[in-house]
Design a protein around this motif. Structure first.
Motif: not given
Length: 189
Positions: A126-130, A132-137, A143-153, A172-179
């Motif tokens: 939820k934290q990461a998607e908020d 990424m989905d809102n383009g908060k570059a 977001a990556a740190n949140w996803l690392a927590k999700a991966r650990a879980a 796939q969804v965020h393929a254009r977000k080069y950062k």
């Protein structure tokens, strides 16, 4: 007498607690410590009651924890710290709702990873998607740190395939977000 009056009492209760201790008035110190906890739920105030309660602690513990569960006017940080110190992870999670900040949610996620990995996945996604989905570059590293927590879980649950599918979908969804893409690719390891 001052503790029976209306208005903020935390500072008075702490002062009275500490003063009663120095004067050897243990019953007064314990009463003031409980008032301090009720006025300002914090781990420090909780631990002061623990120190003063002695053999009365089991009953006092039950009352204080029930108070912490039922009050919503206090900040979540103090309640979460108390619940985590007691190993009450479900209470800590419940204390987060509905407006806890990112840092507090992260603290709870780290503490409950092995006990409540499903919750960690849900909260982290939820934290990461908020972000990424809102383009908060500027927050993509968060977001990556949140996803690392999700991966650990996911790993705790031994659901690596599900993690990889989720991450591939994000790529796939965020393929254009080069950062963002390199940060997501780093999570494939």
């Amino acid at each position: 007498h001052g503790l029976t009056l209306e208005g903020p009492k935390a500072a008075l209760a702490k002062w009275l607690r500490d003063r009663a201790i120095t004067l050897g008035k243990k019953d007064l110190a314990l009463s003031a410590a409980e008032h301090a906890f009720r006025a300002e739920i914090s781990l420090d105030n909780y631990q002061r009651v623990v120190e003063l309660a002695g053999n009365q602690w089991p009953q006092r513990r039950t009352m204080l924890l029930e108070y912490a569960r039922s009050t919503k006017s206090s900040t979540a940080e103090g309640r979460v710290a108390v619940f985590l110190s007691e190993g009450l992870v479900d209470d800590a999670i419940a204390a987060l709702e509905p407006y806890a900040g990112h840092e507090l949610i992260a603290k709870v996620a780290d503490a409950v990873l092995n006990g409540r990995p499903e919750w960690v996945i849900q909260a982290s996604r939820k934290q990461a998607e908020d972000i990424m989905d809102n383009g908060k570059a500027q927050y993509y590293s968060s977001a990556a740190n949140w996803l690392a927590k999700a991966r650990a879980a996911y790993r705790v649950l031994k659901r690596d395939e599900e993690w990889r599918a989720y991450l591939n979908n994000l790529l796939q969804v965020h393929a254009r977000k080069y950062k963002l893409v390199p940060m997501l690719q780093a999570l494939q390891r």
